[in-house]
Design an enzyme around this catalytic site. Structure first.
Site, PDB file in Angstrom:
ATOM      1  N   PHE A 198       0.799  -1.222   0.000  1.00 13.21           N
ATOM      2  CA  PHE A 198       0.000   0.000   0.000  1.00 13.21           C
ATOM      3  C   PHE A 198       0.834   1.276   0.000  1.00 13.21           C
ATOM      4  O   PHE A 198       0.387   2.295  -0.515  1.00 13.21           O
ATOM      5  CB  PHE A 198      -1.008  -0.008   1.152  1.00 13.21           C
ATOM      6  CG  PHE A 198      -2.129  -0.954   0.882  1.00 13.21           C
ATOM      7  CD1 PHE A 198      -3.149  -0.618   0.009  1.00 13.21           C
ATOM      8  CD2 PHE A 198      -2.150  -2.217   1.459  1.00 13.21           C
ATOM      9  CE1 PHE A 198      -4.179  -1.498  -0.275  1.00 13.21           C
ATOM     10  CE2 PHE A 198      -3.171  -3.108   1.185  1.00 13.21           C
ATOM     11  CZ  PHE A 198      -4.191  -2.747   0.310  1.00 13.21           C
ATOM     12  N   GLU A 199       2.003   1.231   0.563  1.00 13.29           N
ATOM     13  CA  GLU A 199       2.842   2.428   0.562  1.00 13.29           C
ATOM     14  C   GLU A 199       3.502   2.630  -0.805  1.00 13.29           C
ATOM     15  O   GLU A 199       3.779   3.750  -1.198  1.00 13.29           O
ATOM     16  CB  GLU A 199       3.889   2.363   1.672  1.00 13.29           C
ATOM     17  CG  GLU A 199       3.310   2.388   3.066  1.00 13.29           C
ATOM     18  CD  GLU A 199       2.571   3.671   3.419  1.00 13.29           C
ATOM     19  OE1 GLU A 199       2.762   4.706   2.746  1.00 13.29           O
ATOM     20  OE2 GLU A 199       1.791   3.639   4.382  1.00 13.29           O
TER      21      GLU A 199
END
Length: 148
Positions: free
Chosen positions: A16-17
Protein backbone atom coordinates in the site's frame (compact mmCIF):
# COMPACT_ATOMS: atom_id res chain seq x y z
CA UNK A 1 12.33 -9.22 23.58
CA UNK A 2 9.82 -7.14 21.68
CA UNK A 3 7.92 -8.66 18.83
CA UNK A 4 8.45 -7.38 15.30
CA UNK A 5 6.07 -7.25 12.36
CA UNK A 6 5.77 -10.51 10.43
CA UNK A 7 6.44 -10.93 6.70
CA UNK A 8 2.76 -10.66 5.80
CA UNK A 9 2.44 -7.40 7.69
CA UNK A 10 5.60 -6.00 6.13
CA UNK A 11 4.39 -6.99 2.66
CA UNK A 12 0.99 -5.40 3.36
CA UNK A 13 2.67 -2.10 4.22
CA UNK A 14 4.90 -2.27 1.14
CA UNK A 15 1.90 -3.10 -1.06
CA UNK A 16 0.00 0.00 0.00
CA UNK A 17 2.84 2.43 0.56
CA UNK A 18 4.34 1.58 -2.86
CA UNK A 19 8.04 2.29 -3.34
CA UNK A 20 8.84 5.83 -4.52
CA UNK A 21 12.48 6.65 -5.19
CA UNK A 22 11.88 10.41 -5.08
CA UNK A 23 10.16 12.71 -2.62
CA UNK A 24 6.39 13.10 -2.99
CA UNK A 25 3.49 14.50 -1.00
CA UNK A 26 1.19 11.86 0.51
CA UNK A 27 -2.63 12.28 0.29
CA UNK A 28 -2.61 14.74 3.20
CA UNK A 29 0.38 16.73 1.91
CA UNK A 30 3.23 15.27 4.00
CA UNK A 31 6.65 15.04 2.32
CA UNK A 32 7.39 11.34 1.95
CA UNK A 33 9.84 8.96 0.23
CA UNK A 34 10.43 5.21 -0.10
CA UNK A 35 7.70 3.10 1.51
CA UNK A 36 5.85 5.91 3.24
CA UNK A 37 8.80 7.36 5.16
CA UNK A 38 7.41 10.55 6.73
CA UNK A 39 10.16 13.14 6.28
CA UNK A 40 8.34 15.73 8.38
CA UNK A 41 7.98 13.46 11.43
CA UNK A 42 11.55 12.21 11.09
CA UNK A 43 12.96 15.67 10.28
CA UNK A 44 15.41 14.15 7.84
CA UNK A 45 14.51 15.15 4.29
CA UNK A 46 17.72 17.22 4.08
CA UNK A 47 19.74 14.09 4.97
CA UNK A 48 18.16 11.86 2.31
CA UNK A 49 19.66 12.03 -1.16
CA UNK A 50 16.98 11.20 -3.72
CA UNK A 51 16.56 9.12 -5.69
CA UNK A 52 16.89 6.27 -3.20
CA UNK A 53 17.17 2.55 -3.92
CA UNK A 54 14.70 -0.14 -2.87
CA UNK A 55 17.30 -1.32 -0.35
CA UNK A 56 17.54 2.17 1.16
CA UNK A 57 13.75 2.40 1.29
CA UNK A 58 13.53 -0.96 3.05
CA UNK A 59 16.13 0.19 5.59
CA UNK A 60 14.12 3.36 6.26
CA UNK A 61 10.94 1.30 6.64
CA UNK A 62 12.53 -1.14 9.09
CA UNK A 63 13.92 1.76 11.13
CA UNK A 64 10.56 3.58 11.06
CA UNK A 65 8.62 0.49 12.13
CA UNK A 66 10.46 0.10 15.44
CA UNK A 67 8.54 3.00 17.00
CA UNK A 68 5.19 1.53 15.96
CA UNK A 69 6.11 -2.03 16.94
CA UNK A 70 7.26 -0.84 20.36
CA UNK A 71 4.05 1.14 20.87
CA UNK A 72 1.78 -1.79 19.94
CA UNK A 73 3.88 -4.17 22.08
CA UNK A 74 3.41 -1.85 25.06
CA UNK A 75 -0.31 -1.27 24.55
CA UNK A 76 -1.52 -4.79 23.72
CA UNK A 77 1.17 -7.41 24.42
CA UNK A 78 -1.24 -10.36 24.17
CA UNK A 79 -1.89 -10.11 20.41
CA UNK A 80 -0.89 -12.99 18.15
CA UNK A 81 1.59 -12.37 15.32
CA UNK A 82 -1.04 -11.58 12.68
CA UNK A 83 -3.07 -9.33 14.97
CA UNK A 84 0.10 -7.54 16.03
CA UNK A 85 1.26 -7.04 12.43
CA UNK A 86 -2.14 -5.73 11.30
CA UNK A 87 -2.24 -3.21 14.16
CA UNK A 88 1.35 -2.11 13.43
CA UNK A 89 0.40 -1.53 9.78
CA UNK A 90 -2.59 0.51 10.94
CA UNK A 91 -0.43 2.58 13.31
CA UNK A 92 2.27 3.06 10.66
CA UNK A 93 -0.32 4.52 8.31
CA UNK A 94 -2.27 6.63 10.81
CA UNK A 95 0.17 7.24 13.64
CA UNK A 96 0.40 6.14 17.26
CA UNK A 97 -1.72 9.07 18.43
CA UNK A 98 -4.61 8.00 16.23
CA UNK A 99 -4.31 4.41 17.43
CA UNK A 100 -4.10 5.62 21.06
CA UNK A 101 -7.45 7.42 20.79
CA UNK A 102 -9.21 4.76 18.70
CA UNK A 103 -12.07 2.51 19.69
CA UNK A 104 -10.06 -0.24 17.98
CA UNK A 105 -7.42 -0.04 20.72
CA UNK A 106 -10.04 0.31 23.44
CA UNK A 107 -11.70 -2.92 22.23
CA UNK A 108 -8.36 -4.72 21.99
CA UNK A 109 -7.52 -3.78 25.57
CA UNK A 110 -10.94 -5.07 26.64
CA UNK A 111 -10.27 -8.40 24.92
CA UNK A 112 -12.92 -7.81 22.24
CA UNK A 113 -10.92 -8.93 19.20
CA UNK A 114 -14.01 -9.42 17.02
CA UNK A 115 -15.22 -5.91 17.84
CA UNK A 116 -11.72 -4.54 17.21
CA UNK A 117 -11.62 -6.21 13.79
CA UNK A 118 -14.78 -4.36 12.84
CA UNK A 119 -13.13 -1.00 13.61
CA UNK A 120 -10.53 -1.12 10.82
CA UNK A 121 -13.11 -0.09 8.21
CA UNK A 122 -13.83 3.18 9.99
CA UNK A 123 -10.43 4.63 9.02
CA UNK A 124 -10.78 5.10 5.27
CA UNK A 125 -10.82 8.89 4.93
CA UNK A 126 -8.10 11.49 4.33
CA UNK A 127 -8.99 15.17 4.47
CA UNK A 128 -12.67 14.19 4.59
CA UNK A 129 -12.53 12.08 1.43
CA UNK A 130 -13.12 8.33 1.32
CA UNK A 131 -10.09 6.90 -0.46
CA UNK A 132 -10.41 3.55 -2.29
CA UNK A 133 -6.80 2.69 -1.41
CA UNK A 134 -7.54 3.12 2.29
CA UNK A 135 -10.68 1.00 1.96
CA UNK A 136 -8.57 -1.81 0.46
CA UNK A 137 -5.78 -1.37 3.01
CA UNK A 138 -8.11 -1.47 6.01
CA UNK A 139 -9.78 -4.61 4.63
CA UNK A 140 -6.40 -6.29 4.11
CA UNK A 141 -5.39 -5.30 7.65
CA UNK A 142 -8.67 -6.71 8.98
CA UNK A 143 -8.17 -9.96 7.07
CA UNK A 144 -4.61 -10.32 8.42
CA UNK A 145 -5.87 -9.49 11.92
CA UNK A 146 -8.48 -12.29 11.71
CA UNK A 147 -6.10 -14.85 10.17
CA UNK A 148 -5.20 -17.69 12.54
Amino acid sequence: MSRRINVEGLNLIKKFEVFKENFYDDPVGIKTIGYGHNCKANKDSDKIKAPISIKEAEELLRKDLVKFEDYVNKQVPELNSNQFSAVVSFAYNLGCDRLRTSILLKKLKAGDTQGASEEFGRFVHAKGKRLPGLVRRREDERQLFLKK
